[in-house]
Motif scaffolding. Sequence first.
Motif, PDB file in Angstrom:
ATOM      1  N   GLN A 180     -25.085  55.799  76.837  1.00 58.15           N
ATOM      2  CA  GLN A 180     -26.328  54.593  76.819  1.00 58.15           C
ATOM      3  C   GLN A 180     -26.357  53.730  78.130  1.00 58.15           C
ATOM      4  O   GLN A 180     -27.511  53.463  78.432  1.00 58.15           O
ATOM      5  N   ARG A 181     -25.399  53.747  79.442  1.00 60.32           N
ATOM      6  CA  ARG A 181     -25.743  53.221  80.447  1.00 60.32           C
ATOM      7  C   ARG A 181     -25.505  53.867  81.121  1.00 60.32           C
ATOM      8  O   ARG A 181     -25.362  53.865  83.011  1.00 60.32           O
ATOM      9  N   SER A 182     -25.767  55.620  80.598  1.00 62.45           N
ATOM     10  CA  SER A 182     -25.265  56.148  82.159  1.00 62.45           C
ATOM     11  C   SER A 182     -26.948  56.896  82.476  1.00 62.45           C
ATOM     12  O   SER A 182     -27.655  56.737  81.477  1.00 62.45           O
ATOM     13  N   ARG A 183     -26.924  57.931  83.041  1.00 63.59           N
ATOM     14  CA  ARG A 183     -27.850  58.690  83.529  1.00 63.59           C
ATOM     15  C   ARG A 183     -28.023  60.211  82.951  1.00 63.59           C
ATOM     16  O   ARG A 183     -29.020  60.648  81.902  1.00 63.59           O
ATOM     17  N   GLU A 184     -27.132  60.479  81.979  1.00 66.38           N
ATOM     18  CA  GLU A 184     -26.660  61.645  81.795  1.00 66.38           C
ATOM     19  C   GLU A 184     -26.280  60.921  79.838  1.00 66.38           C
ATOM     20  O   GLU A 184     -25.304  60.177  80.062  1.00 66.38           O
ATOM     21  N   LYS A 185     -27.031  62.122  79.565  1.00 65.40           N
ATOM     22  CA  LYS A 185     -26.984  61.207  78.263  1.00 65.40           C
ATOM     23  C   LYS A 185     -27.202  62.217  76.665  1.00 65.40           C
ATOM     24  O   LYS A 185     -26.835  63.140  76.934  1.00 65.40           O
ATOM     25  N   LEU A 186     -25.937  62.199  75.844  1.00 67.19           N
ATOM     26  CA  LEU A 186     -26.455  62.891  74.831  1.00 67.19           C
ATOM     27  C   LEU A 186     -26.751  61.978  73.471  1.00 67.19           C
ATOM     28  O   LEU A 186     -26.966  61.232  72.986  1.00 67.19           O
ATOM     29  N   VAL A 187     -28.203  62.945  73.460  1.00 68.87           N
ATOM     30  CA  VAL A 187     -28.820  62.160  72.586  1.00 68.87           C
ATOM     31  C   VAL A 187     -28.810  63.391  71.270  1.00 68.87           C
ATOM     32  O   VAL A 187     -28.746  64.284  71.014  1.00 68.87           O
ATOM     33  N   GLU A 188     -29.293  62.899  69.685  1.00 71.64           N
ATOM     34  CA  GLU A 188     -29.187  63.205  68.659  1.00 71.64           C
ATOM     35  C   GLU A 188     -30.500  63.225  68.038  1.00 71.64           C
ATOM     36  O   GLU A 188     -30.647  62.124  67.787  1.00 71.64           O
ATOM     37  N   VAL A 189     -30.426  64.328  67.028  1.00 70.07           N
ATOM     38  CA  VAL A 189     -32.624  64.101  66.646  1.00 70.07           C
ATOM     39  C   VAL A 189     -32.137  64.544  64.930  1.00 70.07           C
ATOM     40  O   VAL A 189     -30.908  65.253  64.395  1.00 70.07           O
ATOM     41  N   ASP A 190     -31.577  63.688  63.460  1.00 72.69           N
ATOM     42  CA  ASP A 190     -31.939  63.324  62.527  1.00 72.69           C
ATOM     43  C   ASP A 190     -32.834  64.341  61.468  1.00 72.69           C
ATOM     44  O   ASP A 190     -34.222  64.471  62.713  1.00 72.69           O
ATOM     45  N   GLY A 191     -32.224  65.402  61.257  1.00 74.10           N
ATOM     46  CA  GLY A 191     -33.690  65.650  60.389  1.00 74.10           C
ATOM     47  C   GLY A 191     -34.495  66.831  61.173  1.00 74.10           C
ATOM     48  O   GLY A 191     -35.439  67.633  60.313  1.00 74.10           O
ATOM     49  N   LEU A 192     -33.498  67.291  62.320  1.00 74.77           N
ATOM     50  CA  LEU A 192     -33.934  69.152  62.916  1.00 74.77           C
ATOM     51  C   LEU A 192     -32.415  70.013  62.786  1.00 74.77           C
ATOM     52  O   LEU A 192     -32.012  69.293  63.337  1.00 74.77           O
ATOM     53  N   ASP A 193     -33.128  71.123  62.736  1.00 71.99           N
ATOM     54  CA  ASP A 193     -32.360  72.040  62.702  1.00 71.99           C
ATOM     55  C   ASP A 193     -32.408  72.330  64.299  1.00 71.99           C
ATOM     56  O   ASP A 193     -32.799  71.576  65.765  1.00 71.99           O
ATOM     57  N   GLN A 194     -30.194  72.506  65.387  1.00 69.53           N
ATOM     58  CA  GLN A 194     -30.626  72.862  66.341  1.00 69.53           C
ATOM     59  C   GLN A 194     -31.976  74.145  67.083  1.00 69.53           C
ATOM     60  O   GLN A 194     -32.263  73.496  68.469  1.00 69.53           O
ATOM     61  N   ALA A 195     -31.835  74.916  66.861  1.00 69.84           N
ATOM     62  CA  ALA A 195     -32.597  76.263  66.719  1.00 69.84           C
ATOM     63  C   ALA A 195     -34.501  75.317  67.257  1.00 69.84           C
ATOM     64  O   ALA A 195     -34.774  76.170  67.868  1.00 69.84           O
ATOM     65  N   THR A 196     -34.875  74.980  65.702  1.00 67.16           N
ATOM     66  CA  THR A 196     -36.536  74.555  66.520  1.00 67.16           C
ATOM     67  C   THR A 196     -36.281  73.149  67.677  1.00 67.16           C
ATOM     68  O   THR A 196     -37.601  73.189  68.278  1.00 67.16           O
ATOM     69  N   VAL A 197     -35.423  72.166  67.294  1.00 69.31           N
ATOM     70  CA  VAL A 197     -35.123  71.366  69.162  1.00 69.31           C
ATOM     71  C   VAL A 197     -35.097  72.364  69.888  1.00 69.31           C
ATOM     72  O   VAL A 197     -35.749  71.619  71.108  1.00 69.31           O
ATOM     73  N   ASP A 198     -34.195  73.714  70.159  1.00 66.92           N
ATOM     74  CA  ASP A 198     -34.027  74.310  71.501  1.00 66.92           C
ATOM     75  C   ASP A 198     -36.054  74.623  71.789  1.00 66.92           C
ATOM     76  O   ASP A 198     -36.093  75.086  72.942  1.00 66.92           O
ATOM     77  N   ARG A 199     -36.217  75.153  70.355  1.00 70.29           N
ATOM     78  CA  ARG A 199     -37.448  75.839  71.143  1.00 70.29           C
ATOM     79  C   ARG A 199     -38.783  75.364  70.898  1.00 70.29           C
ATOM     80  O   ARG A 199     -39.739  75.354  71.959  1.00 70.29           O
ATOM     81  N   ALA A 200     -38.820  73.738  71.020  1.00 72.01           N
ATOM     82  CA  ALA A 200     -39.791  72.651  71.136  1.00 72.01           C
ATOM     83  C   ALA A 200     -39.420  72.170  72.085  1.00 72.01           C
ATOM     84  O   ALA A 200     -40.650  71.830  73.582  1.00 72.01           O
ATOM     85  N   LEU A 201     -38.446  72.071  73.092  1.00 72.67           N
ATOM     86  CA  LEU A 201     -37.861  71.383  74.055  1.00 72.67           C
ATOM     87  C   LEU A 201     -37.970  72.477  75.078  1.00 72.67           C
ATOM     88  O   LEU A 201     -37.677  72.420  76.542  1.00 72.67           O
ATOM     89  N   GLY A 202     -37.790  74.045  75.432  1.00 69.54           N
ATOM     90  CA  GLY A 202     -37.886  75.117  75.830  1.00 69.54           C
ATOM     91  C   GLY A 202     -36.220  75.162  76.159  1.00 69.54           C
ATOM     92  O   GLY A 202     -36.162  75.577  77.393  1.00 69.54           O
ATOM     93  N   LEU A 203     -35.735  74.769  75.795  1.00 71.35           N
ATOM     94  CA  LEU A 203     -33.746  74.680  75.689  1.00 71.35           C
ATOM     95  C   LEU A 203     -34.043  76.660  75.971  1.00 71.35           C
ATOM     96  O   LEU A 203     -34.147  76.957  74.998  1.00 71.35           O
TER      97      LEU A 203
END
Length: 88
Positions: free
Chosen positions: A65-88
């Motif tokens: 929350q108070r750092s430049r480095e964060k871990l963000v969670e997206v509810d309702g999307l699988d990891q493959a969909t997120v990776d594809r949409a963001l180019g990961l």
Amino acid sequence: MSKSKISVRVRARAHRDEVVGVVDGVLLLRVAAPAHEGRANRALCRLLAERLAVAPSRVQIVRGQRSREKLVEVDGLDQATVDRALGL
């Protein structure tokens, strides 16, 4: 519902909100909002929600929350969909 996680590095007070790219599996973002009173965090969640076509309420910061480095969670999307949409 599935949840996916994204490692993010954020730069606040940029000229505009944008996704810069990926370095070593970490998504680089810039947000125009200052890192004051959670403004940059809210801008980060809005930007990711827009890119992933989900409601901003489905994107939350789970670590860093108070750092430049964060871990963000997206509810309702699988990891493959997120990776594809963001180019990961």
